[in-house]
Design a protein around this motif. Structure first.
Motif, PDB file in Angstrom:
ATOM      1  N   ALA A   3      57.048  17.715   1.474  1.00 32.58           N
ATOM      2  CA  ALA A   3      57.554  17.476   0.118  1.00 32.58           C
ATOM      3  C   ALA A   3      58.000  16.030  -0.057  1.00 32.58           C
ATOM      4  O   ALA A   3      57.998  15.506  -1.172  1.00 32.58           O
ATOM      5  N   TYR A   9      62.507  11.706  -3.621  1.00 35.24           N
ATOM      6  CA  TYR A   9      63.032  13.007  -4.031  1.00 35.24           C
ATOM      7  C   TYR A   9      64.559  13.023  -4.038  1.00 35.24           C
ATOM      8  O   TYR A   9      65.195  12.707  -3.022  1.00 35.24           O
ATOM      9  N   ASN A  11      66.268  15.862  -5.657  1.00 40.12           N
ATOM     10  CA  ASN A  11      66.652  17.157  -6.232  1.00 40.12           C
ATOM     11  C   ASN A  11      67.023  18.206  -5.178  1.00 40.12           C
ATOM     12  O   ASN A  11      66.705  19.381  -5.326  1.00 40.12           O
ATOM     13  N   GLY A  14      68.600  21.187  -6.435  1.00 38.56           N
ATOM     14  CA  GLY A  14      67.727  22.135  -7.143  1.00 38.56           C
ATOM     15  C   GLY A  14      66.986  22.988  -6.123  1.00 38.56           C
ATOM     16  O   GLY A  14      67.118  24.207  -6.066  1.00 38.56           O
ATOM     17  N   GLN A  15      66.230  22.330  -5.301  1.00 43.03           N
ATOM     18  CA  GLN A  15      65.573  22.999  -4.176  1.00 43.03           C
ATOM     19  C   GLN A  15      65.285  21.969  -3.100  1.00 43.03           C
ATOM     20  O   GLN A  15      64.791  20.879  -3.399  1.00 43.03           O
ATOM     21  N   GLY A  16      65.590  22.315  -1.861  1.00 41.98           N
ATOM     22  CA  GLY A  16      65.347  21.400  -0.749  1.00 41.98           C
ATOM     23  C   GLY A  16      63.902  21.473  -0.303  1.00 41.98           C
ATOM     24  O   GLY A  16      63.202  22.450  -0.578  1.00 41.98           O
ATOM     25  N   PRO A  17      63.436  20.445   0.395  1.00 45.60           N
ATOM     26  CA  PRO A  17      62.081  20.479   0.958  1.00 45.60           C
ATOM     27  C   PRO A  17      62.063  21.457   2.132  1.00 45.60           C
ATOM     28  O   PRO A  17      63.070  21.635   2.806  1.00 45.60           O
ATOM     29  N   LEU A  18      60.931  22.079   2.340  1.00 39.97           N
ATOM     30  CA  LEU A  18      60.781  23.016   3.457  1.00 39.97           C
ATOM     31  C   LEU A  18      60.138  22.255   4.617  1.00 39.97           C
ATOM     32  O   LEU A  18      58.986  21.828   4.506  1.00 39.97           O
ATOM     33  N   HIS A 212      67.844  27.940   0.005  1.00 35.02           N
ATOM     34  CA  HIS A 212      66.699  27.107  -0.387  1.00 35.02           C
ATOM     35  C   HIS A 212      67.081  25.762  -0.993  1.00 35.02           C
ATOM     36  O   HIS A 212      66.209  25.043  -1.487  1.00 35.02           O
ATOM     37  N   PRO A 218      63.452  28.532   3.004  1.00 37.46           N
ATOM     38  CA  PRO A 218      62.534  28.971   1.953  1.00 37.46           C
ATOM     39  C   PRO A 218      63.299  29.593   0.774  1.00 37.46           C
ATOM     40  O   PRO A 218      64.398  30.122   0.944  1.00 37.46           O
ATOM     41  N   GLU A 219      62.710  29.551  -0.394  1.00 42.18           N
ATOM     42  CA  GLU A 219      63.271  30.192  -1.573  1.00 42.18           C
ATOM     43  C   GLU A 219      63.186  31.709  -1.405  1.00 42.18           C
ATOM     44  O   GLU A 219      62.233  32.214  -0.811  1.00 42.18           O
ATOM     45  N   ARG A 355      67.105  15.127 -11.813  1.00 39.30           N
ATOM     46  CA  ARG A 355      67.128  16.104 -12.894  1.00 39.30           C
ATOM     47  C   ARG A 355      68.157  15.731 -13.951  1.00 39.30           C
ATOM     48  O   ARG A 355      69.040  14.908 -13.723  1.00 39.30           O
TER      49      ARG A 355
END
Lengths: 390, 390
Positions: A3, A9, A11, A14-18, A212, A218-219, A355
């Protein structure tokens, strides 16, 4: 982290990289399940071991024994599932901070509607100063806001909009001194993987996390820590076979631990993925060490915004964690919400992702362990160029 | 299907194998999310598209418009989330079949406890005859069991223990003629991917499915179809940002469609995986065609058991679907539950997987589209050899 390979990046909130190793762990888990099972006596011990291992690994992160942890699909379920089991009475009052996520607020409104309860607001969104004064003001305002009817306080550990850290252990201590003692629900969506959580999670009645965001899992998998008091006085809510002490017996009663809030089939490979992400984070140092790294970059960003002629951070002091919210100097918090959004789009087209938020209307950039100083510089440059054009 | 490469598998009713193309679709989704996002304006349209595509694809399977479908983590959540939003009153009665899964029964008990409602049982587990007489008896017994207090009927579409198909559309029609009209909750855990569902799902108020059994999708994703009447009269239950008509506004109200029962972050790659599994199933023919293939093998197994000196199927006629439950001829339904379990272990050691059930105490083998005639023969041989040893 794929990611992060092709973009800049910001965010993480919001959601972290996997990370690739976590994705590989997920894939390995799926292969193992297919090879052994998927439904067979050969796979059940593997599933049990995977879940138990993650629960045990999470326990020290949250400063509680494994029996106080339940897995949920997301942070909202973690907040609301235990909440719906508490002994509510008509005219009880729910005291909700004005910086909570809309999902949690809406869930509390529904709960209040059902039981004929009242809602009250605890203002914290305007607290933009240093940690000591923030803590003092939160406790002072809480003291003022509490009434004999207050039966619940809802407060995030790390505010998703301003980036302030709330003094959860001290809030819990204040509530403990009250009769009847209000329940404390903490939305920890922004803290898991960003802040040391052990004292706060142990002190709260419900401390709900998702895997996540900052913890880069993971989400679709979260965890909630609940208090022994909640286990003693609350009831189960949604129920499925995983809630039951004997899964094949409807009359066997629910688990005497937090597993009563687990419902039914979840995606097991996600457990393997989150476990791997936690190991990767642990390899970077203690929670305090990691927060120090996060703050190096958030302070760099805050200082850059502070020095910018066109932008200003919401906080008057360098942030306590990795969330950095800011607005244009000319604009105010009342600026039209479309403007921050158009800036997000413009920066996104240049491969820089942050964001916008609606309340307060602002932009938010998050820095994590993996954020490089050059990326913060790049964001600042882009922002200042954009502002010139605007 | 890697799960089927190294074993003889009869547990489709527990969990289906995940086809390699579906696992690859999941992995591709994760790559896409990392490449575009994971949290960015670039990834949001992809996420929305993936979810919408699955909802639209599922609509004809369930015979309802997409607006009546909500995604859930599993079938239990699909059953219980909408249920908890219905307008219950003290002394209402919940009529639950005696063949329901313990998780759903326990959830109904908790609901009854909370609202001061009564529970009653609808016997269907003893119905082991042909479809026409089964249908007639179910309707007759339902007629007898209904009282003016009955406000809910809980009945699986395909009974997980005996393998009988329940006449859901006819049950719904009977309930529709009553005032007040009871709600109909259908546990469809065994039907999605095994039976044509459209008439039953359209007729029920709550028709809850999981994607990880007969439809061979990944674990952790289910779907529930709800009626327009439920949308009109029910309230939302757990709430998160996905329930809200505007996710950033707590006061925006919930979606006017079934999405009000979706809570918050789910694992998006699972949607891509289930979509792929559905496409693979559709390529095998219509729901009726696929059921015919499933029944070819279940009839073969039923006949083999019928002819066996040592085993006997529960059903007196060939099964209507793919679930085949059976016991030893010497033993009875009251046989100690440990015995079926030890047989599962013994067969498992030979790479043949089926499962035991406690109520009634029996063994259960499922046949699916992919089951080969030789596998059924192998199971029968193993069973007859085992029985000789025992």
């Amino acid at each position: 982290m794929p990611a992060l390979a092709n973009k800049v990046y910001f965010n993480y909130g919001g959601q972290g990289p996997l990370p690739t190793p976590s994705l590989e762990a997920i894939q390995r888990a799926w292969s193992t399940i297919q090879e052994l099972g998927p439904f067979s006596e050969a796979v059940f011990p593997y599933a049990e071991r995977t879940i138990t291992e993650l629960r045990q690994r999470l326990a020290p992160w949250l400063g509680v024994p494994p029996r106080r942890l339940a897995f949920t699909e997301n942070v909202s379920s973690g907040c609301v599932l235990p909440l719906w089991g508490l002994p509510w009475r008509q005219n009880d009052q729910l005291l909700i901070s004005d910086a909570e996520h809309p999902g949690v607020v809406a869930a509390c409104c529904e709960l209040a509607h059902r039981h004929g309860m009242g809602l009250a607001s605890l203002p914290v969104q305007d607290l933009l100063g240093d940690p000591a004064s923030t803590k003092a003001t939160v406790l002072e305002r809480l003291e003022t806001a509490l009434t004999p009817q207050t039966r619940l306080v809802v407060l995030s550990h790390l505010l998703w909009n301003t980036g302030q850290v709330m003094p959860i252990p001290e809030v819990a201590a204040l509530l403990e001194s009250r009769t009847p003692r209000p329940w404390l629900l903490v939305d920890a969506a922004q803290s898991f993987g960003s802040l040391p959580m052990d004292r706060a999670a142990d002190a709260a009645d419900i401390y709900a996390c998702t895997g996540h965001k900052w913890s880069c899992g993971p989400e679709g998998l979260g965890v909630v820590a609940v208090s022994e008091r909640l286990l003693a006085e609350g009831r189960p809510t949604l129920i499925g076979w995983r809630s039951l002490s004997q899964e094949s017996q409807a009359g066997s009663g629910v688990h005497d631990d937090a597993r009563r809030f687990e419902v039914a089939t979840s995606c097991l490979p996600l457990f393997a993925g989150l476990l791997c992400s936690l190991q990767l984070l642990e390899a970077q140092g203690s929670a305090e060490d990691r927060l120090a790294l996060i703050r190096e970059r958030s302070h760099q960003l805050w200082q850059g915004l502070q020095a910018s002629p066109r932008w200003q951070p919401l906080l008057q002091v360098p942030p306590s964690a990795g969330l950095v919210s800011f607005t244009g100097r000319e604009s105010s918090l009342a600026a039209p919400p479309t403007r921050p959004r158009s800036i997000v789009t413009a920066l996104g087209q240049k491969g820089v992702w942050l964001r916008s938020l609606e309340t307060p209307a602002c932009l938010r950039a998050c820095t994590h362990l993996v954020t490089r100083a050059s990326e913060v510089d790049q964001l600042l440059t882009q922002l200042n160029q954009l502002a010139t054009v605007a």
